[in-house]
Design a protein around this motif. Sequence first.
Motif, PDB file in Angstrom:
ATOM      1  N   LYS A 168       6.182   9.336  58.808  1.00  0.00           N
ATOM      2  CA  LYS A 168       5.915  10.760  58.610  1.00  0.00           C
ATOM      3  C   LYS A 168       7.165  11.612  58.736  1.00  0.00           C
ATOM      4  CE  LYS A 168       2.627  14.319  60.073  1.00  0.00           C
ATOM      5  NZ  LYS A 168       1.481  14.637  60.974  1.00  0.00           N
ATOM      6  N   TYR A 169       8.158  11.120  59.496  1.00  0.00           N
ATOM      7  CA  TYR A 169       9.324  11.939  59.795  1.00  0.00           C
ATOM      8  C   TYR A 169      10.634  11.369  59.259  1.00  0.00           C
ATOM      9  CZ  TYR A 169       5.793  13.445  63.110  1.00  0.00           C
ATOM     10  OH  TYR A 169       4.615  13.866  63.671  1.00  0.00           O
ATOM     11  N   PHE A 170      10.577  10.221  58.608  1.00  0.00           N
ATOM     12  CA  PHE A 170      11.819   9.528  58.266  1.00  0.00           C
ATOM     13  C   PHE A 170      11.728   8.879  56.893  1.00  0.00           C
ATOM     14  CE2 PHE A 170      14.171   5.448  58.289  1.00  0.00           C
ATOM     15  CZ  PHE A 170      15.466   5.924  58.431  1.00  0.00           C
ATOM     16  N   LYS A 171      12.820   8.985  56.140  1.00  0.00           N
ATOM     17  CA  LYS A 171      12.943   8.311  54.848  1.00  0.00           C
ATOM     18  C   LYS A 171      14.337   7.720  54.784  1.00  0.00           C
ATOM     19  CE  LYS A 171      12.666   9.125  49.854  1.00  0.00           C
ATOM     20  NZ  LYS A 171      12.395  10.134  48.790  1.00  0.00           N
ATOM     21  N   GLY A 172      14.432   6.391  54.754  1.00  0.00           N
ATOM     22  CA  GLY A 172      15.738   5.761  54.759  1.00  0.00           C
ATOM     23  C   GLY A 172      15.677   4.336  54.263  1.00  0.00           C
ATOM     24  N   CYS A 173      16.734   3.610  54.517  1.00  0.00           N
ATOM     25  CA  CYS A 173      16.834   2.226  54.038  1.00  0.00           C
ATOM     26  C   CYS A 173      17.614   1.406  55.049  1.00  0.00           C
ATOM     27  CB  CYS A 173      17.537   2.198  52.683  1.00  0.00           C
ATOM     28  SG  CYS A 173      17.776   0.539  51.995  1.00  0.00           S
ATOM     29  N   ARG A 174      17.189   0.173  55.227  1.00  0.00           N
ATOM     30  CA  ARG A 174      17.938  -0.761  56.050  1.00  0.00           C
ATOM     31  C   ARG A 174      18.537  -1.812  55.134  1.00  0.00           C
ATOM     32  NH1 ARG A 174      17.643  -6.345  58.718  1.00  0.00           N
ATOM     33  NH2 ARG A 174      18.898  -6.034  60.587  1.00  0.00           N
ATOM     34  N   GLY A 175      19.827  -2.061  55.284  1.00  0.00           N
ATOM     35  CA  GLY A 175      20.491  -3.009  54.410  1.00  0.00           C
ATOM     36  C   GLY A 175      20.959  -2.348  53.129  1.00  0.00           C
ATOM     37  N   ARG A 176      21.303  -3.152  52.150  1.00  0.00           N
ATOM     38  CA  ARG A 176      21.847  -2.635  50.896  1.00  0.00           C
ATOM     39  C   ARG A 176      20.748  -2.023  50.035  1.00  0.00           C
ATOM     40  NH1 ARG A 176      25.134  -6.227  46.375  1.00  0.00           N
ATOM     41  NH2 ARG A 176      25.308  -4.589  44.791  1.00  0.00           N
ATOM     42  N   LYS A 177      21.017  -0.844  49.507  1.00  0.00           N
ATOM     43  CA  LYS A 177      20.082  -0.147  48.622  1.00  0.00           C
ATOM     44  C   LYS A 177      20.004  -0.891  47.289  1.00  0.00           C
ATOM     45  CE  LYS A 177      17.719   3.824  48.198  1.00  0.00           C
ATOM     46  NZ  LYS A 177      16.683   4.260  49.152  1.00  0.00           N
ATOM     47  N   ASP A 178      18.780  -1.179  46.835  1.00  0.00           N
ATOM     48  CA  ASP A 178      18.627  -1.899  45.576  1.00  0.00           C
ATOM     49  C   ASP A 178      17.217  -1.689  45.051  1.00  0.00           C
ATOM     50  OD1 ASP A 178      19.218  -3.624  43.416  1.00  0.00           O
ATOM     51  OD2 ASP A 178      20.415  -4.910  44.721  1.00  0.00           O
ATOM     52  N   ILE A 179      16.961  -2.226  43.860  1.00  0.00           N
ATOM     53  CA  ILE A 179      15.631  -2.121  43.271  1.00  0.00           C
ATOM     54  C   ILE A 179      14.695  -3.164  43.882  1.00  0.00           C
ATOM     55  CG2 ILE A 179      16.655  -1.365  41.091  1.00  0.00           C
ATOM     56  CD1 ILE A 179      15.732  -4.159  39.964  1.00  0.00           C
ATOM     57  N   LEU A 219      12.652   1.561  41.459  1.00  0.00           N
ATOM     58  CA  LEU A 219      14.091   1.846  41.521  1.00  0.00           C
ATOM     59  C   LEU A 219      14.566   2.100  42.951  1.00  0.00           C
ATOM     60  CD1 LEU A 219      14.386   4.268  38.458  1.00  0.00           C
ATOM     61  CD2 LEU A 219      14.956   1.824  38.534  1.00  0.00           C
ATOM     62  N   ASN A 220      13.715   2.670  43.785  1.00  0.00           N
ATOM     63  CA  ASN A 220      14.067   3.058  45.157  1.00  0.00           C
ATOM     64  C   ASN A 220      15.138   4.136  45.214  1.00  0.00           C
ATOM     65  OD1 ASN A 220      12.232   1.272  46.479  1.00  0.00           O
ATOM     66  ND2 ASN A 220      13.607  -0.432  46.026  1.00  0.00           N
ATOM     67  N   SER A 221      15.552   4.632  44.069  1.00  0.00           N
ATOM     68  CA  SER A 221      16.462   5.765  43.894  1.00  0.00           C
ATOM     69  C   SER A 221      16.856   5.761  42.429  1.00  0.00           C
ATOM     70  CB  SER A 221      17.717   5.642  44.767  1.00  0.00           C
ATOM     71  OG  SER A 221      18.635   6.687  44.448  1.00  0.00           O
ATOM     72  N   VAL A 222      16.909   6.944  41.806  1.00  0.00           N
ATOM     73  CA  VAL A 222      17.265   6.992  40.390  1.00  0.00           C
ATOM     74  C   VAL A 222      18.701   6.531  40.133  1.00  0.00           C
ATOM     75  CG1 VAL A 222      15.585   8.733  39.699  1.00  0.00           C
ATOM     76  CG2 VAL A 222      17.790   9.455  40.638  1.00  0.00           C
ATOM     77  N   VAL A 223      19.539   6.504  41.157  1.00  0.00           N
ATOM     78  CA  VAL A 223      20.908   6.011  40.958  1.00  0.00           C
ATOM     79  C   VAL A 223      20.931   4.507  40.719  1.00  0.00           C
ATOM     80  CG1 VAL A 223      21.903   7.851  42.354  1.00  0.00           C
ATOM     81  CG2 VAL A 223      21.339   5.684  43.430  1.00  0.00           C
ATOM     82  N   ASN A 224      19.777   3.846  40.888  1.00  0.00           N
ATOM     83  CA  ASN A 224      19.707   2.398  40.681  1.00  0.00           C
ATOM     84  C   ASN A 224      19.262   1.999  39.277  1.00  0.00           C
ATOM     85  OD1 ASN A 224      20.511   1.702  43.296  1.00  0.00           O
ATOM     86  ND2 ASN A 224      18.418   1.751  44.082  1.00  0.00           N
ATOM     87  N   VAL A 225      19.239   2.940  38.345  1.00  0.00           N
ATOM     88  CA  VAL A 225      18.762   2.638  36.991  1.00  0.00           C
ATOM     89  C   VAL A 225      19.527   1.462  36.384  1.00  0.00           C
ATOM     90  CG1 VAL A 225      18.661   3.483  34.618  1.00  0.00           C
ATOM     91  CG2 VAL A 225      17.845   4.917  36.478  1.00  0.00           C
ATOM     92  N   ASN A 226      20.838   1.464  36.508  1.00  0.00           N
ATOM     93  CA  ASN A 226      21.644   0.382  35.914  1.00  0.00           C
ATOM     94  C   ASN A 226      21.316  -0.981  36.518  1.00  0.00           C
ATOM     95  OD1 ASN A 226      22.974   2.100  34.155  1.00  0.00           O
ATOM     96  ND2 ASN A 226      24.676   2.479  35.559  1.00  0.00           N
ATOM     97  N   LYS A 227      20.939  -0.993  37.792  1.00  0.00           N
ATOM     98  CA  LYS A 227      20.587  -2.264  38.434  1.00  0.00           C
ATOM     99  C   LYS A 227      19.282  -2.834  37.883  1.00  0.00           C
ATOM    100  CE  LYS A 227      22.852  -1.047  42.813  1.00  0.00           C
ATOM    101  NZ  LYS A 227      22.671  -0.839  44.269  1.00  0.00           N
ATOM    102  N   ALA A 228      18.464  -1.983  37.281  1.00  0.00           N
ATOM    103  CA  ALA A 228      17.175  -2.436  36.756  1.00  0.00           C
ATOM    104  C   ALA A 228      17.302  -3.070  35.377  1.00  0.00           C
ATOM    105  CB  ALA A 228      16.198  -1.260  36.691  1.00  0.00           C
TER     106      ALA A 228
END
Length: 298
Positions: A168-179, A219-228
């Motif tokens: 409810k209070y947090f939005k993040g990622c553990r480890g490397r960001k990827d699809i 995608l887990n973020s639009v910056v990951n489009v190329n990874k898809a």
Amino acid sequence: MIKEIKSIPLADFLSRLGHEPTAKKGARLWYKSPLRQEHTPSFKVDTLLNCWYDFGLGKGGNIIDLATELYQSTDLSYLMLCITDNIPIQSVQTVASSLHQRHSAPGMESFEVVPLEHRALVAYLQQRGIPAHIAAEKCKEAHYTVNGKSYFAVAFGNINGGCELRNKYFKGCRGRKDISYLPWSRDGPSTECAVFEGFIDYLSALTLGIITGNDVVVLNSVVNVNKAIPYLNGYTAINCYLDNDNAGRTALSELTALYGTTVIDRSSLYSGFNDLNEYLINQYSPINKNDNENKQYR
């Protein structure tokens, strides 16, 4: 680089995290605090100065100060990544990612992933319209500590072994960001793929029953489009359920430029809403349900 980060409107950043103002008084927006649970809004954003103040905590500052509180870290490169995962700024994202690889954040310790059962997490997803059985099937529950404090969150894995984390209070990622890539594979290879920005929208699509038989890319973020791209080759249809905002439209344009008419924009389904989850919540909220029931008796 820091100047670019600080110029991001706090209201936009908070909106991407799912926090909307409850009141507006001139240049001041009032929120229920994103840093703690409260019933009476006491979190102020001044849109002219682009700063915030939480009267309950007695703290305030700029967007980086807010990220410090949200993500429980003082590592600047890590905070920059957390911010730009929600409001992409490509130049900042690239530099921050490089810094983060060289100086990893003091991060999450004693990290443990277990089946999703915690009542608070199940309730959080139910508030977003996601039934418990769908949440439990597709997500896990993560427990970890940061600077000696214990936390827990909904966990959704990506192809690199990392985890998208939400509560409810947090939005993040553990480890490397990827699809995240999820083949349907129930009746053999699928000819269609569904693309989502985040896993909450994916869970929303499952709840609505609109992607049966589709392989899925989150995608887990639009910056990951190329990874898809390596995962999208060969499909006869790429159904895109991206956000109705500039970032979503840009991602759609990038995919259309690569795959042409194979890409199908499905955002008309939730026209008038920012994303599929917002549409789901609006469709099935108790208020709307009561309104629909009342209409039957008019």
